[in-house]
Design a protein around this motif. Structure first.
Motif, mmCIF file in Angstrom:
data_model
loop_
_atom_site.group_PDB
_atom_site.id
_atom_site.type_symbol
_atom_site.label_atom_id
_atom_site.label_comp_id
_atom_site.label_asym_id
_atom_site.label_seq_id
_atom_site.Cartn_x
_atom_site.Cartn_y
_atom_site.Cartn_z
ATOM 1 N N SER B 604 -35.958 37.655 8.241
ATOM 2 C CA SER B 604 -34.840 36.875 8.746
ATOM 3 C C SER B 604 -33.816 37.856 9.310
ATOM 4 N N VAL B 605 -33.258 37.493 10.421
ATOM 5 C CA VAL B 605 -32.248 38.351 11.044
ATOM 6 C C VAL B 605 -30.879 37.787 10.723
ATOM 7 N N SER B 606 -30.011 38.661 10.324
ATOM 8 C CA SER B 606 -28.670 38.175 9.985
ATOM 9 C C SER B 606 -27.629 39.125 10.582
ATOM 10 N N GLN B 607 -26.472 38.624 10.634
ATOM 11 C CA GLN B 607 -25.375 39.403 11.220
ATOM 12 C C GLN B 607 -24.222 39.388 10.232
ATOM 13 N N ASP B 608 -23.726 40.570 9.950
ATOM 14 C CA ASP B 608 -22.631 40.589 8.978
ATOM 15 C C ASP B 608 -21.290 40.370 9.679
ATOM 16 N N SER B 609 -20.264 40.472 8.885
ATOM 17 C CA SER B 609 -18.945 40.153 9.411
ATOM 18 C C SER B 609 -18.488 41.156 10.475
ATOM 19 N N THR B 610 -19.095 42.319 10.440
ATOM 20 C CA THR B 610 -18.719 43.304 11.463
ATOM 21 C C THR B 610 -19.560 43.151 12.712
ATOM 22 N N GLY B 611 -20.415 42.211 12.669
ATOM 23 C CA GLY B 611 -21.264 41.979 13.822
ATOM 24 C C GLY B 611 -22.538 42.788 13.791
ATOM 25 N N LYS B 612 -22.742 43.473 12.731
ATOM 26 C CA LYS B 612 -23.941 44.298 12.651
ATOM 27 C C LYS B 612 -25.141 43.450 12.267
ATOM 28 N N PHE B 613 -26.168 43.661 13.030
ATOM 29 C CA PHE B 613 -27.387 42.907 12.748
ATOM 30 C C PHE B 613 -28.245 43.621 11.709
ATOM 31 N N SER B 614 -28.983 42.837 10.978
ATOM 32 C CA SER B 614 -29.963 43.420 10.056
ATOM 33 C C SER B 614 -31.148 42.465 9.892
ATOM 34 N N ILE B 615 -32.248 43.060 9.567
ATOM 35 C CA ILE B 615 -33.459 42.242 9.335
ATOM 36 C C ILE B 615 -33.758 42.259 7.839
ATOM 37 N N ASN B 616 -33.820 41.106 7.257
ATOM 38 C CA ASN B 616 -34.081 40.991 5.819
ATOM 39 C C ASN B 616 -35.441 40.342 5.615
ATOM 40 N N GLU B 617 -36.142 40.888 4.684
ATOM 41 C CA GLU B 617 -37.459 40.292 4.375
ATOM 42 C C GLU B 617 -37.383 39.533 3.075
ATOM 43 N N GLU B 618 -38.068 38.417 3.048
ATOM 44 C CA GLU B 618 -38.210 37.677 1.794
ATOM 45 C C GLU B 618 -39.045 38.528 0.829
ATOM 46 N N ALA B 619 -38.743 38.423 -0.436
ATOM 47 C CA ALA B 619 -39.553 39.146 -1.407
ATOM 48 C C ALA B 619 -40.988 38.641 -1.328
ATOM 49 N N ALA B 620 -41.910 39.551 -1.295
ATOM 50 C CA ALA B 620 -43.314 39.153 -1.158
ATOM 51 C C ALA B 620 -43.817 38.429 -2.404
ATOM 52 N N VAL B 621 -43.296 38.782 -3.546
ATOM 53 C CA VAL B 621 -43.747 38.187 -4.807
ATOM 54 C C VAL B 621 -42.619 37.353 -5.386
ATOM 55 N N LYS B 622 -42.958 36.176 -5.726
ATOM 56 C CA LYS B 622 -41.953 35.296 -6.337
ATOM 57 C C LYS B 622 -42.571 34.585 -7.537
ATOM 58 N N PHE B 623 -41.741 34.273 -8.468
ATOM 59 C CA PHE B 623 -42.174 33.456 -9.602
ATOM 60 C C PHE B 623 -42.101 31.996 -9.195
ATOM 61 N N VAL B 624 -43.125 31.317 -9.520
ATOM 62 C CA VAL B 624 -43.192 29.916 -9.096
ATOM 63 C C VAL B 624 -43.539 29.037 -10.292
#
Lengths: 222, 736
Positions: B604-624
């Motif tokens: 997921s791509v997100s932008q912080d308050s300073t306008g800086k973009f970053s790419i975040n990945e969902e954790a590959a392993v999750k408890f379900v």
């Protein structure tokens, strides 16, 4: 029969996986580049494009972007988490001194090297709507840099070389060229004069600038 | 394509359930000694065997040969006993040469006891070596086979007949020797001829008694006259003597002649009456079986009946008379003289004695009748049911019947081949008690021992019983004499001859005595099977489905039925163990929890308050956590691997395959997992399928969000899961 049912369910589940709009950003590859600025003319020198925003989008669309980054002082930029088999477009666009500078580069899937990095360059050029590109030479065709030139919109004023009415009072660049872009259409009168070894040389000429083209002309100092 | 291949491999690797053949063994008493299968499928088979080193046809063969040797010895002795041989000759026309023929055959059979029958005795056949019968009843195809001890029957199909799941089996032992004797009786009964009639014998006895009495009285009367004449003739006057004794001796001679004629006729009639020459063949054919020194007409040791019961009709009259006299005596005790009292008491005593005698006779008759009946039963009991058992088989509706076999003879320990303690709610559990003795019991030990030994004991005991049927022994006697010298001598001679004839008659009465002790053999006695001694099995619980999951606990006790009325009493035994088993529920839905891994990077791509973009990945392993819906109801307690086949031979994979719906524990609606779960083992599930990750997609334009929408994106996931409890414990342990 049961196995078919299960299989259908599996296929359905997997096919749903194709609907990820961020599916181009989950890769392990990175895309690095060097952005430089280059004038409109071929003679223009490339210069690093520092501190400018570079945008990344999938496909060919440069109207929007998904992610952006900035070049460093040397004009380098980088995008991570891209997929090596996806197609991207990197581009930039900014205004400076009333001129839009644009550059775009298509990255096709498969261009990535073995270390999953694609290295590219992004050439950024000013985007001019119209203008004029005038080159000054001597009688033998030599370029005349630093030649004082006044540009008038009025022929009368040009005839008398009244600096008061000059639109631009400038000199040719080291390339012997005066280039003006994104200017009003109409006729522009050039007056350039200098003396070489006591001999007075002068040029008086004009260029017709239209809305959507860059007029090019070479003027000889006599 | 890969999933299809995976399923194909699973299906191919599944191995079908083989038809089972169970082996059930018994000891020589019929008790089950082997373990028993806990379940029978419809296609299963069973093999029976009596496995006991003490049970062997050789034992019967040895006893048979011993009996033949004993017969040789007895007959050899008999042949040297002239008196007995005379009797046999008079009565049956059996001579020493006949006995020799029998002895010769006996010797032949001692050396070769197996083969065809010979003239005077039976012989074991090859087929007699098989005498343990096993039957399987209430099955689609009835199974029955007779085999030798320690030999297997052929596999018998246990497929039930009709809707009933209960099948029966029984073990019957046919005594080879008794079978031999019964068969010999059937084949020789025609040689017996008609039944003997003791009426004429008794008439002769009565006539002899009457004549003996008359002769006795006559001799007693004339003996003093003869003696006095002998004394007087030494020195007396002859004329006087002649005159005095001639009429007397004429009368004596006449009377003696008359009596002599009667005695001779009686003797002749006696010989004729006792002659049973048509029974000669019968007697010779049963000499091998006899154990008495003097062979009997009925060698079997019992008769069809022991005659009429004692007459008790007079008892009521005697009792009434006794009561009247006792009352009279009490009422008039002070009025009567001592002599009168004694007289009444004597009469009363006589009445009491009479009553006592009749009652004793009645009791004796009852005892004899019982002994005779027991002997007859023992003789005719060729077969003995040793076990009547119950088993359950998977029925037509495919219901599983799980049998829990308990050994009543071993404090109800489990006899199962496999001790499965868990069953499905679709199954039925049958708690069976085996090796139960009839009526419990103590009576089994008594009756078993008594009846087993009865055969020989009762035979011996019946001899005196038959003896009671005999009549009184005739005893008569008296001297005789005749003449005046000559007449006296003639009278004396005649009297002596009469006495000698009487003695001969008396001697010949042993034939009568012998005959009166004989009875007709029960030629039409039918072979019977003793059914009251067999061990048996019982179903102790109502056979029905129980809703799972439940834990059942139980124990068993032996109850003995009173012989009188059926009231039950509990045996004081060592306390039995307590057993338990589970009824497992079949689940269609079952919760799950585990971890899911998404190999695909969900960025997921997100932008912080300073306008800086970053790419975040969902954790590959999750408890379900989620829910599994099984394609077929599943037994979560089954220990089998997924590739195995179920008990019906069906691949387990369908009951181990579930459609799963799970959610991220932290953000349930942000990550939804659907797909397929494969329980490799119940509680260890491999999950895979599609997961749906909710994300916020933003498209920028000129530094501003140009387009934004929240939506799910799909991805493939794999994971492992278990049940909630285990997962919770694991989480605690691992500190998640």
């Amino acid at each position: 029969m049961k196995s078919i049912t299960v299989y259908i369910i599996l296929v359905a589940c997997i096919s749903l996986a194709a609907c990820n709009k961020y599916d181009s950003f989950g890769g392990e590859a990175s895309l690095t580049g060097y952005a430089f600025l280059k004038g409109a003319e071929s003679e223009d020198v490339k210069t690093p494009m520092a501190d400018q925003t570079i945008y990344l989008n999938t496909g060919n669309d440069t109207s929007t972007y998904v992610i952006a980054t900035k070049t460093d002082k040397s004009g380098y930029f980088s995008f991570n988490f891209v997929c090596e088999d996806k197609a991207y477009i990197i581009f930039t666009r900014y205004l400076k001194d009333g001129t839009e500078y644009v550059g775009a580069k298509k990255i096709e899937g498969g261009e990535f090297s073995g270390d999953k990095v694609v290295r590219t360059t992004l050439e950024v050029s000013p985007s001019y709507l119209n203008g004029m590109y005038v080159q000054f030479t001597d009688t033998l065709g030599g370029l005349l840099p630093n030649l004082p030139v006044r540009i008038y919109r009025s022929k009368v004023a040009a005839d008398v070389d009244s600096v008061k009415y000059a639109v631009y009072d400038t000199s040719t660049k080291t390339t012997g060229i005066i280039a003006l872009y994104n200017i009003n259409k109409g006729k522009y009168y050039f007056v350039g004069k200098d003396s070489i070894k006591g001999k007075a040389l002068r040029v008086f000429d004009s260029v017709e600038v239209k809305d959507n083209e860059i007029a090019r002309k070479t003027m000889q100092l006599k | 394509m890969k999933p299809l291949l995976f399923f194909a491999v699973l299906l191919y690797s599944s191995v079908g359930v083989a038809q089972q053949t169970s082996d059930i063994q018994f000891d020589r008493t019929g008790k089950i000694t082997s373990s028993l299968p806990e379940r029978f499928g419809k296609e299963d088979k069973v093999i029976f065997r009596m496995s006991d080193s003490k049970e062997s046809f050789e034992n019967y063969l040895k006893n048979y040969k011993d009996r033949l040797r004993q017969a040789i010895s007895t007959l050899t002795t008999l042949k040297d006993d002239k008196q007995k041989m005379k009797l046999l000759e008079v009565v049956y026309d059996i001579k020493g040469s006949d006995i020799d023929l029998v002895i010769a055959e006996l010797k032949t059979l001692v050396d070769a006891p197996v083969g065809n029958d010979v003239v005077y005795m039976p012989r074991f056949k090859e087929a007699d070596k098989n005498y343990i019968g096993f039957t399987l009843g209430n099955t689609a195809v009835a199974g029955a086979e007779v085999v030798a001890p320690n030999a297997n029957t052929a596999p018998m199909a246990v497929k039930p007949f009709g809707p009933d799941a209960q099948i029966n089996f029984s073990v019957t032992k046919k005594d080879p020797f008794k079978k031999l004797v019964m068969g010999w009786l059937q084949s020789t009964k025609d040689s017996y001829g008609g039944a003997i009639d003791l009426g004429p014998v008794q008439q002769v006895v009565a006539a002899i008694e009457k004549t003996a009495a008359e002769v006795g009285a006559f001799a007693g009367k004339v003996r003093p006259d003869i003696a006095r004449f002998t004394e007087e003739s030494v020195s007396g006057d002859e004329n006087a003597l002649i005159k005095k004794y001639t009429p007397l001796f004429n009368e004596i001679l006449q009377q003696t002649g008359k009596f002599q004629g009667q005695v001779d006729a009686l003797n002749k009639k006696l010989i004729t009456t006792v002659a049973l020459h048509d029974k000669k063949n019968w007697m010779l054919k049963w000499l091998w079986y006899q154990r008495n020194q003097l062979p009997a007409l009925n060698p079997l040791g019992f008769s069809e009946s022991i005659g009429a019961a004692p007459d008790t009709s007079m008892l009521e009259g005697i009792r009434t008379r006794l009561q009247v006299r006792e009352t009279f005596l009490k009422s008039n005790l002070d009025k009567l003289k001592p002599a009168q009292i004694d007289s009444v008491l004597n009469v009363i005593d006589a009445d009491k004695k009479k009553i006592n005698e009749v009652q004793k006779a009645v009791k004796k008759f009852a005892e004899n009748s019982s002994l005779n009946s027991k002997a007859a039963t023992s003789f005719s009991t060729v077969s003995t049911d040793l076990y009547n058992g119950i088993l359950y088989v998977e029925d037509k509706s495919n219901i599983y019947y799980w049998m829990r076999h308990h050994n009543a003879a071993a404090n109800y320990q489990l006899m199962n081949t496999l001790e499965t303690d868990e069953f499905l709610e679709t199954d039925k559990v049958v708690i069976l008690a085996h090796n139960l003795t009839p009526n419990e019991r103590a009576s089994l030990n008594l009756s078993f021992a008594a009846i087993t030994n009865d055969a020989s004991l009762l035979t011996d005991q019946l001899l005196p019983v038959i003896a009671t049927l005999g009549s009184a022994i005739l005893k008569t006697g008296g001297p005789g004499m005749v003449t005046l010298k000559q007449k006296a001598a003639e009278a004396d001679k005649g009297l002596r001859r009469l006495v000698a004839s009487l003695e001969e008659l008396q001697d010949n009465t042993r034939y009568l005595d012998y005959l009166l002790q004989q009875s007709n053999p029960p030629l039409d006695i039918e072979e019977r099977t003793e059914k009251s001694m067999a061990y048996h099995s019982e179903v102790t619980n109502p056979v029905k489905k129980e809703k799972g999951p439940r834990k059942a606990t139980y124990y068993l006790n032996t109850v003995v039925l009173n012989a009188q009325g059926g009231d039950s009493v509990k045996l004081d035994k060592v306390p039995t163990d307590t057993f338990s088993y589970r009824i497992n529920k079949l689940y269609r839905l079952f919760p799950m929890a585990g971890i899911a891994w998404v190999p695909q990077r969900l960025a997921s791509v997100s932008q912080d308050s300073t306008g800086k973009f970053s790419i975040n990945e969902e954790a590959a392993v999750k408890f379900v956590v989620g829910l599994k819906v099984y394609l077929r109801k599943t037994d979560i307690r089954s220990p089998k691997f997924i590739t195995a086949r179920g008990r019906d031979g069906e691949p387990l994979i369908w009951s181990r395959t579930s459609l799963t719906l799970a959610f991220d524990i932290k953000k349930p609606l942000d990550n939804i997992y659907t797909g397929v779960g494969l329980d490799l083992w119940p509680g260890f599930c491999v999950n895979f399928g599609g997961m749906f990750n909710k994300y916020n997609f933003k498209s920028y334009k000129n530094g501003q969000v140009f387009k934004e929408n929240k939506q799910y994106r799909g991805a493939f996931y794999m994971g492992v899961s278990t049940d909630l409890t285990l997962f919770a414990e694991l989480s605690k342990f691992l500190g998640f």
